[in-house]
Design an enzyme around this catalytic site. Structure first.
Site, short mmCIF file in Angstrom:
data_model
loop_
_atom_site.label_atom_id
_atom_site.label_comp_id
_atom_site.label_asym_id
_atom_site.label_seq_id
_atom_site.Cartn_x
_atom_site.Cartn_y
_atom_site.Cartn_z
N SER A 276 -23.66 -10.02 -33.99
CA SER A 276 -22.42 -9.25 -34.07
C SER A 276 -22.63 -7.90 -34.73
O SER A 276 -21.79 -7.01 -34.64
CB SER A 276 -21.35 -10.03 -34.83
OG SER A 276 -20.97 -11.17 -34.10
N GLY B 256 -19.73 -11.94 -31.01
CA GLY B 256 -20.56 -10.89 -30.45
C GLY B 256 -20.14 -9.54 -30.98
O GLY B 256 -19.17 -9.42 -31.70
N CYS C 7 -14.47 -15.43 -33.14
CA CYS C 7 -14.62 -14.00 -33.39
C CYS C 7 -14.36 -13.16 -32.14
O CYS C 7 -13.23 -13.12 -31.66
CB CYS C 7 -15.99 -13.72 -34.00
SG CYS C 7 -16.05 -12.14 -34.84
N GLN D 148 -10.89 -12.69 -29.53
CA GLN D 148 -10.32 -11.46 -28.99
C GLN D 148 -10.32 -11.50 -27.46
O GLN D 148 -9.34 -11.13 -26.81
CB GLN D 148 -11.12 -10.25 -29.50
CG GLN D 148 -11.05 -10.08 -31.02
CD GLN D 148 -12.24 -9.31 -31.58
OE1 GLN D 148 -13.02 -8.71 -30.84
NE2 GLN D 148 -12.39 -9.33 -32.90
N HIS E 150 -15.75 -17.22 -38.85
CA HIS E 150 -16.94 -17.97 -38.44
C HIS E 150 -16.98 -19.35 -39.07
O HIS E 150 -17.56 -19.51 -40.14
CB HIS E 150 -18.20 -17.18 -38.79
CG HIS E 150 -18.34 -15.95 -37.97
ND1 HIS E 150 -19.03 -15.91 -36.78
CD2 HIS E 150 -17.83 -14.71 -38.14
CE1 HIS E 150 -18.96 -14.70 -36.25
NE2 HIS E 150 -18.22 -13.96 -37.07
N GLU F 269 -18.79 -21.66 -38.32
CA GLU F 269 -20.19 -22.12 -38.39
C GLU F 269 -20.87 -21.62 -39.67
O GLU F 269 -22.01 -21.98 -39.94
CB GLU F 269 -20.97 -21.65 -37.15
CG GLU F 269 -21.44 -20.20 -37.16
CD GLU F 269 -20.34 -19.18 -36.84
OE1 GLU F 269 -19.18 -19.59 -36.71
OE2 GLU F 269 -20.64 -17.97 -36.76
#
Lengths: 381, 1091
Positions: A56, A245, A272, A276, A357, A359
């Protein structure tokens, strides 16, 4: 005893120049050379190996506000579930790194090299000795800016005229197709002999996302960002996952089209950039934040339960809350600080996405339960 | 969820006196708690006998009870006040223990008082080793493996199961005695055998040994809806094995990777959820230095020293938020007080590093062991903020105020020590380990080797090496070189002071200051904002650093600003009372229209370092260099140096010489009072008596002078090699021994000898003057005769046995001295009274230790008046004569921490040894004194108890105890005594049972057996004063008896006046302590009350 003259007297010179003409002079580390990009800051205190390899950050020059960086060195490429345990992709993704102090003598059992060496090995320039708090305040007030980072050869003096000229015309990475650069070129399968299979659309996925799916016994097919809906559905997936990303979500036209089709058919989760794109696919809108959220301490408030979670974030764009009215999505989480969108879910389908995030890596693990939630939707008939 | 609406009135328990392990941090947490309650419109009731705290100010708390935090007294307060809820988490272990007992006794149920926040069963889960272990195992959180054993065979089996190395802990011994590490079966057999013999119940605990693992802590918040977050993590520089209170601590952690940081963070949250904590708690971990293995060590289910530190580290007001959570609020409903817009449900991001270093005072205690280990022994701490470790570390070292100019460049660093000694000091930490690490590195011992010996992470050792390298660079540097300014800039970044650089350059610090100013090497002001600049901060929590190139704040001119210098590090002799003075000065400045009241202080335990107390807080060094830096940036009206005790007071003269405008009494007059010769001349001129004295340059001169004025004499060397700085010498041998062995006397290091007046009363006066009007706040009378340090003395307001004429005489002397010194501000004068003759000992032109005691007992805030005087205003509106007496009596009693200091001798003398104090008010002396004694953890024996009496010295000396012994007999006491004392008592008709001495061990009845078997309730042991300097034979009988009494928690009195006062208490035992009145009620009865 004769002291070895400290590194500060022998170091390479370096500069960071912002588009508004602000110049920071510091010392260089990592690779020699010049790069440019969008200068952003993250307030994370730990996790530079994870952050630097987060796709990202593609196109960005990362400033870390914590002043002492590199303390525990750079870990090995140890694998876990077939993926590197300490990194989020196969190489450093940031254009350059801006810090206050570089640790020259790190110490950690898992370390194999210094941060300096790692950046050098990967050809990424870094600057230290910068008043990163001053820089951060500037970015906070002005908004993120484009910038040039240059590390000079040892002994080479700064040529101010050339430097300032460079600052006049910096290319904006957000105008290029950043996602293409970080997405996988061909589909890749990660098998764990699971009963369920998920197609993961890779816009610059962090390995921890794949790991979280594998950990839950889910097979993953990682496909390029521009895969069409029919290509995705051809795998007969139990669910589709849209990754994080870099850059502007509106650039991902093909992905948006694909998502619009698949969410009707299978359970879906996005993270993320994925959140969008989901909003855009269903008729919502996105916009660029002044300086984004890059931190490990962002509060995401669940509007239905009033529970608040500490989350790790890295994004410069957000979903427009108002625009959701035109979509089948509803607000699920908001940021308790600036009230921006943190999570959306479909009013009638097992489709949801969050802006942060879950994760982690770097950051807190508090919301890994979202992967459990996703895994559960795959079980549904 | 908003707050529970049934909470209208809340009882808060304080932590009592400052003692080792429970210090001023609980004034910080209690004060924030009260503030948070008051904001909600909740009526508050506080029980805390620590009169020197901010929290016991009626302006902060609804009602204040200066009473012991014991179930007995708290029940009485509950009965009277009928609160809806009680808070146990803000007064340390004292409050927690008291709360658990109140619950067990059914008192909370009886009066329907709800425990707010963490429930009792969770508190008990964290307090009981086995219950905690089980709770953690259930929550999948790894505790230390351990099992008990009652035989060596069993111990070996357990160790095989756990794996070596193991630590053997002995059940039920005091002070952790008998513990030992065993690395194999052979060592274990030996340690286990010894341990089993020492245990009174023949039981030992075999535990997995995690020495040299990393020690880390997390501060966790949790609300009723299960929202959880960690405010801060901290990493100990000293690995496992040294108590975290005695460890150097950095925050945030420095050597932990993202995985380690967040694995432990998540597990912390799991543990806290499993325990059901509501509010705040601290959780400690051991992390393996070479893997991701970890163990939970303990949970403090309350605000702790670490949580106070975390508040200062991050700017997140833990105690304030924790209080709100106990009332029912949820984390996302509360706001971040620093930004005033973002939520409190977040985890602070720091863009600086903090270093905490403990301050010990072990050298003050005779016989005390200087090693640091699992038992906390420090008495204070400092915290420094920087943008790199080196900067913060060097700042912190200077803040300790132990004479170090920084980590390096100290003259004593060059004293040669053998490598073996250094290795030993590095491996077996003492209070000086940090400096021994420096020596070891300078000696060329490798980082790897030092790591092996000490367990200190090489990350830190390399940073120390950086500082050492810079010292060498500075020593070689030529200031005229082109590159000099770059080197100086880097040195400043690494935390070198101008003085350190000056030492390397063999010049003075002002030369360096002007050099760097001309090279534009200046520190910048940075803000602590909890979010690393992501959001603008509304508050001014500031520090200075060379790690930056821009001030964070705009410095306003044209407004009234005053800088107040805080008290700095707490140590024996300077504690929370000076923080009370500092905070009250800030409040008074605000009340008098000063637009910016600025505090400079660096003590993380205090209220004054709470950023919302002042308009600006500089969390900074109290040094001339740093104060000048701030002064030059702020350009204030003036600086106040007279309310923070010794540290700011000592800076006054030099600051004044550097052009700093001081508010209050002029530096010249401060010097006039402090320079012994000048002050003495002044007294002569005023025709006020003083004990004869002289400053002498050699031992022979000293002996001659002592001979002339006659023994005993008080000896005060200016250079002390070891041990105490003062001594009473009863004869020439003692004088000579002391000066030869413990001090250095020369032309540069003179010794002051003064006449010591035996059996004299000590009296003190605290007051304020505006230059014209002299206000005497109170005359205080010490119970003990002169010879006991005023900080260790029991004192009463009003005087109990001082003739009115003597008091009037004291008032007159006071007025003359105060006027002669043209005092504008606070003062304290100490007097000696013998045969009604008044002598002056000393005069301090600054707030004294007893300021809060006098202010609260007399209902007049002396600091507020002193601030007026310092601002140039008049205090003539106060009409109070010291002879106007209230209906109540206030008694202040010291709190000792001898139990914590293994080996320390509890005999009182001219050196202060107490760690804190309490004061209680009562209807009369014995009422107030009995409450105060209970507050200071002195267990007053029952009437039919037994007392052991032993008085050293001549028969005449022994006879003085006879009336006291008689009184004890009359009170139904059984008397035990040593040989000669018993003879004297029997001769006088007091029946005393003889106990054999320690040296006659085995011969019964022996005093040690009686102490161990709890057959003695009180020890009165008055040693021979003249023998106190006997170096060769420290293990005297008296010492062993006193020390054993301390270890078995039997009260010890070493002074006859105090014994007499205790007799008075016992006589009135039935009527004592019944008056349950709040400080507010006492104050409201005073017609002159100004509060």
């Amino acid at each position: 005893m004769v002291p070895q003259h400290s590194t500060f007297e022998k170091s390479k010179k370096a500069i960071l120049l912002l588009e508004d003409g602000t110049l920071f002079v510091g010392k260089g580390f990592g690779a020699t050379g010049k790069i440019s990009g969008e200068v952003v800051f993250s307030t994370q205190m730990v996790g530079y190996p994870e952050a630097l390899t987060d796709p990202s950050y593609k196109g960005q020059v990362l400033t870390l506000t914590y002043p002492m960086i590199g303390n525990y060195g750079v870990p090995s490429n140890e694998l876990n579930l077939g993926l590197p345990l300490y990194f989020e992709s196969d190489h450093i993704q940031v254009q350059g790194l801006v810090i206050h102090e570089l640790c020259h003598e790190p110490f950690h059992w898992a370390s194999t090299r210094t941060l300096d060496k790692w950046l050098l090995d990967e050809g990424v320039p870094g600057i230290y000795g910068v008043d990163t708090r001053r820089l951060t305040k500037k970015l906070r007030t002005h908004g993120v800016m484009l910038g040039v980072l240059q590390v000079f050869d040892t002994g080479q003096e700064i040529d101010l005229d050339t430097v300032l000229k460079d600052g006049k015309n910096i290319a904006d990475p957000n105008l290029t197709d950043l996602v293409k650069e970080v997405s996988v070129k061909q589909p890749v399968k990660y098998g764990v002999d699971g009963k369920k299979t998920v197609v993961l659309i890779d816009c610059g996925v962090k390995y921890s996302i794949i790991r979280n799916l594998l950990k839950r016994g889910i097979n993953v097919v990682r496909v390029p960002y521009d895969a069409s809906a029919s290509e995705v559905l051809a795998y007969n997936p139990d669910g589709v996952f849209l990754s994080n990303g870099p850059g502007d979500p509106k650039k991902c036209v093909k992905t948006i089209d694909c998502v619009r089709e698949v969410v009707d058919k299978v359970p879906f989760m996005g993270i993320c950039l994925g959140a969008q794109i989901l909003a855009l696919a269903l008729g919502g809108d996105t916009y660029k934040l002044k300086f984004g959220h890059r931190a490990q301490n962002q509060p995401a408030l669940d509007l239905s339960s009033r529970r608040c979670y500490i989350t790790t974030q890295n994004h410069g764009y957000a979903v427009d809350i108002e625009s959701l009215k035109k979509t089948p999505l509803e607000m699920w989480f908001i940021n308790a600080n600036d009230k921006t969108t943190e999570g959306v879910k479909h009013k009638s389908k097992p489709v949801f996405a969050v802006q942060w995030h879950p994760e982690a890596s770097p950051g807190p693990y508090d919301t890994e339960l979202l992967f459990d939630k996703f895994a559960k939707t795959l079980e549904a008939p | 969820m908003p707050k529970f609406d049934w909470i209208k009135k809340v009882l808060v328990l304080g932590s009592g006196a400052i003692k080792i392990g429970e210090a001023a941090e609980f004034d910080y947490s209690g004060s924030q708690c009260l503030k948070a309650l008051r904001e909600e419109g909740i009526e508050t009731v506080l029980v805390n006998p620590n009169i020197a705290t901010i929290q016991t100010d009626p302006r902060l708390s609804g009602k204040v009870y200066l009473l012991p935090v014991t179930p007995e007294y708290v029940e009485k307060v509950i009965e009277k006040e009928r609160p809806d809820g009680i808070l146990l988490g803000f007064g340390g272990q004292t409050a927690l223990n008291c709360g658990v007992e109140l619950d067990k006794k059914g008192i909370l149920q009886k009066y329907n008082v709800k425990v707010l926040g963490t429930p009792i069963h969770s508190i008990e889960d964290t307090g009981d080793r086995e219950r905690f272990r089980q709770a953690m195992l259930k929550a999948n959180v790894p505790p230390l493996n351990s099992k008990s054993a009652t035989s060596v065979k069993q111990a070996l089996e357990v160790a095989d199961e756990i794996g070596y190395p193991v630590i053997v802990r002995v059940a039920y011994t005091l002070g952790g005695k008998g513990a030992g590490v065993a690395r194999n079966a052979e060592e274990l057999s030996e340690t286990a055998t010894r341990g089993l013999a020492q245990s009174r119940i023949c039981q030992i605990l075999i535990e997995e040994y995690v020495g040299h693992w990393k020690e880390v802590e997390y501060e966790v918040m949790r609300d009723y809806a299960d929202n959880c977050l960690t405010v801060c993590n901290m990493e100990n520089f000293d690995p496992m094995g040294v108590h975290t209170g005695d460890s150097i601590v950095v925050a945030p952690s420095q050597t932990m990777s993202n995985r380690e940081y967040h694995l432990i963070r998540s597990t912390s949250i799991n543990a806290i959820r499993a325990l059901g904590i509501v509010g705040e708690c601290n959780i400690q971990w051991a992390l393996h230095p070479k893997s991701e293995e970890y163990r939970v060590i303990e949970v403090n289910s309350r605000m702790s020293r670490s949580s106070a530190l975390a508040s200062k580290v991050t700017g997140y007001p833990l105690a304030y938020i924790a209080t709100k959570l106990t009332l029912g609020y949820l984390l996302p409903e509360l706001i971040n007080k620093v930004t005033e817009v973002t939520t409190a449900c977040f985890e602070p991001a720091l863009d600086y590093i903090t270093v905490k270093i403990p301050r010990w005072d072990l050298q003050k205690f005779k016989n005390a062991d200087r090693h640091v280990g699992p038992q906390m022994r420090s008495v204070g701490e400092v915290m420094a903020i920087g943008r790199c470790f080196e900067e913060a570390l060097q700042k912190a070292v200077r803040m300790l105020d132990t004479g170090k100019v920084g980590l390096v460049c100290n003259p004593e660093d060059d004293e040669s020590e053998s490598e073996a000694r250094i290795r030993n000091a590095v491996e077996n930490p003492t209070d000086e380990r940090l400096y021994k690490l420096v020596k070891a590195l300078k000696m060329g011992i490798s980082v790897t080797e030092i790591y092996r010996l000490s367990g200190v992470d090489p990350f830190f050792l390399y940073k120390i090496q950086n500082i050492i390298d810079m010292e060498s660079r500075l020593r070689q540097l030529n200031l005229a070189e082109d590159s000099a300014s770059e080197v100086i800039r880097e040195a400043k970044r690494l935390g070198f002071s101008d003085e350190q650089i000056a030492i390397c350059q063999k010049t003075d610090e002002y030369t360096i200051r002007s050099f760097r100013k001309s090279a534009n090497i200046l520190p910048v002001i940075k803000q602590i904002d909890t979010l690393a600049a992501e959001w603008p901060a509304k508050t001014n929590y500031l520090y200075l650093t060379y790690g930056g190139d821009e001030d964070d704040i705009e410095l306003k001119s044209g407004i009234s600003k005053v800088i107040v210098l805080g008290a700095g590090v707490f140590r024996i002799g300077s504690s929370v009372e000076f923080d009370w003075c500092g905070v009250n000065t800030i409040w008074a400045l605000k009340k008098n229209g000063i637009q910016e009241a600025i505090m400079v202080n660096y003590n993380p335990e205090t209220v004054s370092t709470d950023y919302d107390v002042s308009d600006k807080l500089y969390f900074e060094e109290l040094s001339v260099e740093r104060i000048l830096d701030i002064y030059e940036k702020e350009n204030p009206m003036g600086v106040i140096t007279s309310v923070g005790g010794q540290i700011p007071n000592n800076l006054a003269m030099e600051l004044s010489e550097r052009g700093v405008k001081l508010l209050g009494t002029s530096a010249q007059n401060v010097d006039l009072a402090e320079d012994r010769s000048k002050f003495s001349a002044l007294l002569d001129q005023l025709q006020i008596r003083q004990p004869s004295w002289s400053k002498l340059l050699s031992i022979s001169e000293a002996k001659r002078f002592a001979e002339k004025i006659g023994y005993p004499v008080l000896v005060r060397p200016s250079y002390v090699l070891s041990g105490s700085a003062m001594r009473v010498a009863y004869n020439e041998t003692v004088l000579e021994n002391f000066l030869k062995l413990a001090a250095k006397v020369s032309r540069d290091h003179p010794v002051v000898i003064s006449k010591f007046i035996d059996h004299a009363k000590e009296v003190e006066v605290d007051g304020v003057s505006d230059g014209e009007n002299v206000l005497i706040g109170a005359i205080m009378e010490h119970v003990e005769y002169a010879g006991v340090h005023s900080g260790d003395a029991t004192m009463a307001i009003p005087p109990q046995a001082l003739k009115v004429e003597v008091q009037q005489n004291i008032a007159k002397c006071t007025e003359r001295i105060v006027k002669a010194l043209n005092i504008h501000g606070p003062y304290n004068i100490q007097y000696l009274v013998k045969d009604d003759v008044v002598n002056v000992i000393e005069c301090n032109l600054r707030a004294s230790r007893s300021m809060p005691f006098v202010s609260k007992t007399r209902g007049i805030n002396l600091i507020e008046l002193a601030t007026l005087a310092m601002l140039g205003k008049k205090i003539d509106f106060v009409k109070l004569s010291p002879m106007t007496i209230a209906n109540h009596v206030g008694v202040k009693v010291p709190q000792f921490s001898f139990m914590r200091l293994s080996g320390a001798d509890p005999v009182l003398g001219v050196e202060m040894l107490s760690t804190g104090e309490v004061a209680c008010l009562g209807e009369n002396f014995s009422d107030a004194f009995s409450k105060a004694l209970r507050s200071a953890e002195f267990s007053i024996p029952d009437r039919d108890g037994s007392v052991f009496i032993s008085v050293g010295g001549s028969i005449e000396r022994k006879r003085r105890v006879v009336p006291i012994a008689k009184a004890f007999v009359d009170l139904g006491f059984k008397i035990y005594a040593t040989d000669h004392t018993a003879d004297v008592l029997c001769e006088s008709g007091v029946a005393a049972v003889k106990l054999f001495k320690v040296k006659e061990a085995g011969v019964s009845p022996n005093v040690l057996d009686y102490l161990q078997e709890r057959k003695i309730d009180l020890v009165i042991n008055v040693p021979i004063a003249s023998k106190q300097t006997n170096y060769s034979d420290i293990l005297t009988d008296g010492y062993i008896i006193r020390r054993q009494a301390v270890e078995f928690n039997v009260p010890v009195i070493t002074n006859l006046q105090l014994a007499q006062a205790l007799v008075d208490v016992l006589k009135h035992k039935n009527s004592n302590g019944n008056s349950i009145r709040s400080l507010n009620e006492y104050m409201d009865d005073l017609p002159w009350k100004m509060w």
